[in-house]
Motif scaffolding. Structure first.
Motif, PDB file in Angstrom:
ATOM      1  N   TYR A  97      88.359  27.810  61.876  1.00 23.02           N
ATOM      2  CA  TYR A  97      87.082  28.434  62.167  1.00 23.02           C
ATOM      3  C   TYR A  97      86.489  29.207  60.993  1.00 23.02           C
ATOM      4  O   TYR A  97      85.354  29.625  61.040  1.00 23.02           O
ATOM      5  CB  TYR A  97      87.212  29.356  63.377  1.00 23.02           C
ATOM      6  N   GLU A  98      87.275  29.417  59.952  1.00 19.04           N
ATOM      7  CA  GLU A  98      86.761  30.252  58.863  1.00 19.04           C
ATOM      8  C   GLU A  98      85.619  29.569  58.127  1.00 19.04           C
ATOM      9  O   GLU A  98      84.704  30.220  57.640  1.00 19.04           O
ATOM     10  CB  GLU A  98      87.913  30.694  57.938  1.00 19.04           C
ATOM     11  N   THR A  99      85.644  28.231  58.061  1.00 21.69           N
ATOM     12  CA  THR A  99      84.559  27.509  57.408  1.00 21.69           C
ATOM     13  C   THR A  99      83.255  27.784  58.149  1.00 21.69           C
ATOM     14  O   THR A  99      82.218  28.091  57.550  1.00 21.69           O
ATOM     15  CB  THR A  99      84.873  26.004  57.401  1.00 21.69           C
ATOM     16  N   GLN A 100      83.330  27.701  59.460  1.00 25.94           N
ATOM     17  CA  GLN A 100      82.162  27.954  60.297  1.00 25.94           C
ATOM     18  C   GLN A 100      81.657  29.388  60.107  1.00 25.94           C
ATOM     19  O   GLN A 100      80.469  29.637  59.992  1.00 25.94           O
ATOM     20  CB  GLN A 100      82.552  27.710  61.761  1.00 25.94           C
ATOM     21  N   ASP A 101      82.609  30.297  60.030  1.00 23.51           N
ATOM     22  CA  ASP A 101      82.252  31.702  59.879  1.00 23.51           C
ATOM     23  C   ASP A 101      81.510  31.928  58.559  1.00 23.51           C
ATOM     24  O   ASP A 101      80.476  32.594  58.509  1.00 23.51           O
ATOM     25  CB  ASP A 101      83.544  32.542  59.910  1.00 23.51           C
ATOM     26  N   THR A 102      82.039  31.346  57.489  1.00 20.05           N
ATOM     27  CA  THR A 102      81.401  31.485  56.182  1.00 20.05           C
ATOM     28  C   THR A 102      79.984  30.901  56.223  1.00 20.05           C
ATOM     29  O   THR A 102      79.032  31.504  55.707  1.00 20.05           O
ATOM     30  CB  THR A 102      82.243  30.769  55.109  1.00 20.05           C
ATOM     31  N   LEU A 103      79.845  29.738  56.863  1.00 10.77           N
ATOM     32  CA  LEU A 103      78.528  29.096  56.907  1.00 10.77           C
ATOM     33  C   LEU A 103      77.528  29.915  57.734  1.00 10.77           C
ATOM     34  O   LEU A 103      76.351  29.974  57.401  1.00 10.77           O
ATOM     35  CB  LEU A 103      78.656  27.675  57.457  1.00 10.77           C
TER      36      LEU A 103
END
Lengths: 802, 226
Positions: free
Chosen positions: B57-63
């Motif tokens: 989920y960190e990719t989503q969070d960064t985006l």
């Protein structure tokens, strides 16, 4: 049931020792056929023999093949001790009985042999038993087992280890339907609750009460010098305690934390002009060092031991004639059980002295003495069996082979703590073990069970090794070994968080000596010898107990007295002064004092809900204050109060205590907090979501924290109803978060808040300013201070723009 | 208005820049927004290499945070200053959902990927790929070369704290010659400004700009004292 005569050689043996059988030992023999039986007896009452006697008698003729009796104790050391003690009657009477122990320390080959050819009596721990039932060949090993003896069951019953043990027992019982259960317990407040845990439901479990013996002789140390306002060191008491050591043959000096034990021991040695032989024993010391002290103790070489709870459980220490408790006992039951250790002569009263570490603890000690005299033991009713332990149990069952869900559920329902478990709640746990739950279903790692023809089994049989490696419910704080540079031998262990706070050159106490921190090498803290007299870093962390609800109530009642003739004058005057300038706290109301001090606005809140609940309350209240623009900066907690400081005085604190808002704080804001994350982590490790041990070696605390924190955040965001989060919320009612006691306080006070506004610190609040362990609040106030600070630094440096 | 109060406006090599509290660099005159070290796909990489499995989920969070940063200033041009992807495999296997989010963000504006040490090759997602790029008086590249005047770079994930005022925050670092951006990606660790690798890069009168709720400038010397 009539009296059962001792077989002749047993009678002869008793006679040869000049002993006669204790009445409760006779009762245990007479009622040996009961499916479950609980014995409550004081220490020194021949409790262990009462438990084993029926087994020895049944095994006398040598006819029984294989395992007959399982003995489970909370401590490895206790199993070894019992093995020695059983050896005597078996050798004296030449009984055809083989006794072996099996713990984490037993060698691999010995363990293998035990499974193929079990002894008659096997001494073990809950974790080792859980491991045994996880093997495919467990039914063969346990087929003929007749009895299980659970020693010190009161200690196990308080924790998840007891739940795990009883679940393992339900598996053994399924393999050996004739199994009879015996529990041995020290004096407790609610024997029926322990019997409920021990019983095979719905069968009953009768209770046998031994003669409790004479009441202990407990007093409080009164010294010339008055105790200080705060702190837990009790350094003032050193000369008086040394005097006591001189007057007795062997003294145990108990402390509530390891750090305090270390500091006290150090100071004792500095003052020990007669060079009395005094040792130290606590859980952070290496096993080697501990066994040295234990051996010296058994030989009678020591006059005193400075110790912590690691010395608490039933090991026979020989001729101890005095117990000194440094610091308030926090819990009356534990105090009484601790004192029971002192005297192993059944009919003589044990002697104990309480040493309050500070002024407030004087009140607490007097309250504890009163409770002890009235046999008012404290304890919190235990809730239903925890589901994280249940999840682990399901995984363990899968290791042993395919199982039918309905049959496993039926077995679990025979366990007292799980007798009310619903099928839906069980299925929930099973689903979690099988798939990891909704949010984690995409990961192979958590797809562990599959259903084939109505039975569940491991998806990958190789995962059994991983599951077995993580059996257990003891949550260890991650520790690092401490050793001298280039030395192989370890001095002991410190908590990882403490090690992380050190910088080279810092000195601290370890095993009674001052050492200098040199650096971290791999996973070891390297130190060198240091000649200084005062350690620079005064403490390393240790478990801190919260004062029990019952004891807190008693203190609050004492506050309402007109006068305090039972208290030393210095303490009585202090309370009187508090009454004159402000108020004394009352059980039915929350007292809040608001006053300026040291350039900050302060709020002292007397919640009497214990350390952990106060920390939780502090986190929630400061968040509410932040939202209300009251600019809190930080807080500090004790067992009886919390002190919040900030930039803005609080005119009316009452709205802060609105129960709905406080509960909402637990649900929403506290979710992101580190204490909740730690609670989650503990449950996640037990339930098998996170591995504590991996084949590549033990994970360090930081690694595990990193991934468990991220897992927690992820689940909180994407699957807030995940089983592990529901378990975390349940766990938050006790332990670190202890929200149950916040609730208790809210109910007891029902919104009645007394606010007193003053222009300076009050007598009761003054010690709070000296408490260590201040917790910062990272909010607008700190942003403001940071902004002021950075602007000031910019000006100082003459930098306005580049 | 809150936004403006929380930003730090400064001039760097004659360019009027804004260090934003969210860790992005905004150049209003050029309509240019610069972010560094997104490290998209970090959890996949760690899982691939057999480490602890972090949820993805960190990719989503960064985006999501990037989307908010872009929405706040509506840039015409975005420069991602390298290490945008945690490695080349991560760059080539961006999940469909993340790929769509990125395409949305790229729509209607110029998008430049600067190569970093984690993602040296071109990636098959819209935008141009460059080793470095120069706009007016400023040069944008991943790692500082230690010489160029007016250089904007990333790579180090700097963090700093001020004694007596809280925990370490991700920060910009600058002196008259160079500017280093904080990492924007989630789960990216940080290097303390006290570390020799960073300390040696900056002149004595250097400045750190702490990020978080507000962008707060502070003399580098005040951060180094601990």
């Amino acid at each position: 049931m009539g009296m059962r005569d001792l077989p002749q050689r047993f009678q002869d043996w008793f006679d040869s020792k000049g002993w006669s059988i204790h009445p409760h030992q006779q009762v245990m023999l007479d009622r040996a056929g009961e499916p479950a039986l609980l014995l409550i007896a004081p220490t020194g009452g021949g409790k262990t023999l009462a438990g084993f006697l029926p087994s020895l008698v049944e095994l006398e003729d040598g006819a029984h093949e294989g395992l007959h009796t399982l003995y489970v104790s909370p401590l490895k050391a206790l199993a070894a001790d019992i093995k020695r003690n059983l050896g005597t009657p078996i050798a004296d009477m030449d009984l055809p009985i083989r006794v072996e122990d099996r713990t984490g320390d037993t060698s691999y080959t010995q363990k293998r042999r035990q499974r193929a050819d079990p002894p008659h009596i096997l001494l073990t721990t809950p974790e080792s038993l859980a491991l045994l039932v996880s093997y495919e060949d467990a039914p063969r090993m346990f087929k003929g087992v007749q009895r299980i003896i659970v020693d010190e069951i009161h200690a196990l019953a308080e924790s998840k280890r007891g739940d795990q043990l009883m679940l393992a027992l339900s598996r053994v019982q399924a393999m050996a339907p004739g199994l009879r259960r015996v529990g041995l317990s020290a004096t407790v407040e609610d024997p029926a609750a322990i019997a409920h845990q021990l019983a095979r439901h719905p069968d009953p479990c009768p209770i046998v009460m031994a003669d409790p013996g004479p009441d202990p002789d407990i007093s409080m140390l009164v010294t010339e010098e008055t105790p200080p306002w705060s702190g837990g060191g009790a350094k003032y008491s050193i000369p008086a305690v040394l005097d006591l050591v001189r007057q007795h043959s062997t003294t145990l000096i108990f402390h509530n934390t390891r750090a305090q034990a270390e500091i006290y021991f150090h100071n004792l040695w500095l003052a020990n002009e007669d060079s009395l032989p005094i040792g130290i024993h606590h859980g952070s010391l290496s096993r080697d060092q501990r066994s040295k002290v234990e051996a010296a103790m058994v030989r009678g070489d020591l006059r005193a031991i400075v110790c912590t709870g690691s010395l608490d459980l039933g090991i026979d220490w020989g001729d101890v004639d005095l117990v000194v408790q440094i610091g308030a006992p926090k819990n009356v039951k534990r105090l009484i059980q601790r004192i029971g250790r002192a005297n192993h002569r059944y009919n003589a009263p044990s002697k104990a002295v309480l040493v309050p570490a500070n002024r407030f603890e004087v009140v607490e000690c007097v309250a504890a003495l009163e409770a002890g005299r009235e046999h008012d033991l404290d304890g919190d009713p235990k809730g239903p069996g925890p589901r994280d332990v249940l999840c682990q149990h399901i995984l363990i069952a899968a290791c042993a082979g395919p199982f039918e869900a309905t049959e496993l559920f039926r077995q679990i329902k025979t366990v007292g703590a799980y007798s009310e478990l619903s099928r839906a709640a069980f299925d929930d746990c099973l689903e979690f073990c099988a798939t990891g739950g909704y949010a984690l279903r995409a990961y192979d790692k958590w797809q562990r069970l599959k259903e084939v023809d109505g039975t569940y089994r491991l998806r990958d049989p190789r995962s059994a090794a991983q599951i077995r490696m993580n059996i257990g419910t003891i949550y260890d704080v991650e520790t690092l070994k401490v050793r001298f540079r280039r030395a192989a031998q370890s001095l002991g262990e410190v908590e990882e968080a403490f090690a992380a706070s050190l910088t080279p050159g810092d000195t601290f106490l370890m095993g009674g000596q001052i050492v200098r921190y040199e650096g971290l090498n791999q996973m070891t803290v390297e130190v060198s010898r240091n000649k200084g007299r005062e350690p620079k870093v005064a403490t390393f962390y240790g478990t801190k107990f919260a004062t029990s609800t019952q004891l807190s109530q008693r203190i609050l009642r004492m506050f309402q007295q007109e006068r305090w003739p039972e208290l030393p004058p210095h303490t009585a005057q202090w309370l009187q002064l508090q009454r004159d300038v402000s108020k004394l706290p009352d059980a039915g109301r929350i007292l809040v004092e608001s006053f300026p001090h040291d350039g900050r606005a302060n709020l002292a809140i007397y919640g009497f809900a214990g350390l952990n609940a106060h920390r939780t309350l502090g986190l929630i209240l400061t968040q509410r204050m932040e939202a209300a623009g009251l600019n809190p900066l930080g807080f500090v907690v004790t067992d009886y109060a919390l002190l919040i400081w900030g930039l803005t005085p609080v005119a009316d604190a009452a709205p802060l205590f609105d129960p709905a808002n406080i509960r909402d704080g637990l649900e929403t804001w506290l979710q992101g907090n580190a204490v909740m994350k730690r609670t989650f982590r503990q449950a996640a490790i037990i339930a098998g979501l996170i591995d504590r041990n991996t084949r590549g070696g033990r994970k360090t605390g930081r690694q595990a924290t990193f991934s468990s924190d991220i897992l927690y955040d992820t689940l909180a965001k994407y699957d807030p109803d995940h089983l592990m989060l529901r378990i975390t919320r349940e766990e938050a009612m006790r332990g670190l978060v202890d929200f149950g006691r916040v609730e208790e306080m809210l109910q007891r006070t029902a919104g009645r808040v007394d606010q007193v506004n003053l222009d300076r610190v009050t007598p009761l609040a003054a010690p709070l300013f000296l408490e260590p362990g201040r917790i910062p609040v990272f909010g607008e106030a700190r942003e403001r201070l940071l902004q002021e600070k950075t602007e000031e630094l910019m000006q100082e440096a003459g930098l306005t723009d580049l | 208005m809150e936004q403006i109060m929380n930003d730090h406006h400064f001039t760097f090599n004659a360019a009027a820049l804004v260090a934003r509290a969210d860790g992005t660099l905004w150049w209003p005159d050029e309509g240019l927004l610069c972010v560094s070290d997104l490290h998209l796909g970090k959890s996949e990489r760690i899982a691939r290499r057999g480490g602890n499995l972090l949820p993805p989920y960190e990719t989503q969070d960064t985006l999501w945070r990037l989307k908010a940063a872009i929405a706040a200033v509506q840039p015409e041009r975005v420069i991602c200053l390298g290490d945008s992807f945690d490695d080349i495999t991560a760059a080539q296997s961006v999940p469909e959902e993340a790929r769509r989010s990125l395409m949305h963000l790229q729509a209607g504006r110029e998008w430049i990927w600067i190569e970093g040490n984690h993602d040296p090759g071109p990636v098959d997602i819209g935008g141009t790929h460059r080793v470095e790029v120069t706009v007016g008086p400023l040069t944008f590249r991943h790692i500082t070369d230690g010489k160029t005047i007016g250089e904007v770079s990333g790579h180090y994930h700097p963090k700093a704290s001020v004694r007596g005022a809280g925990f370490a925050r991700a920060c910009f670092l600058m002196d008259r010659r160079k500017l280093i951006l904080p990492a924007f990606g989630a789960y990216t660790g940080g290097l303390s400004v006290g570390h020799t690798a960073l300390r040696s890069l900056f002149a004595a009168d250097g400045l750190a700009i702490l990020t978080g709720k507000r962008a707060l400038p502070v003399p580098l010397s005040a951060c180094l004292r601990r």
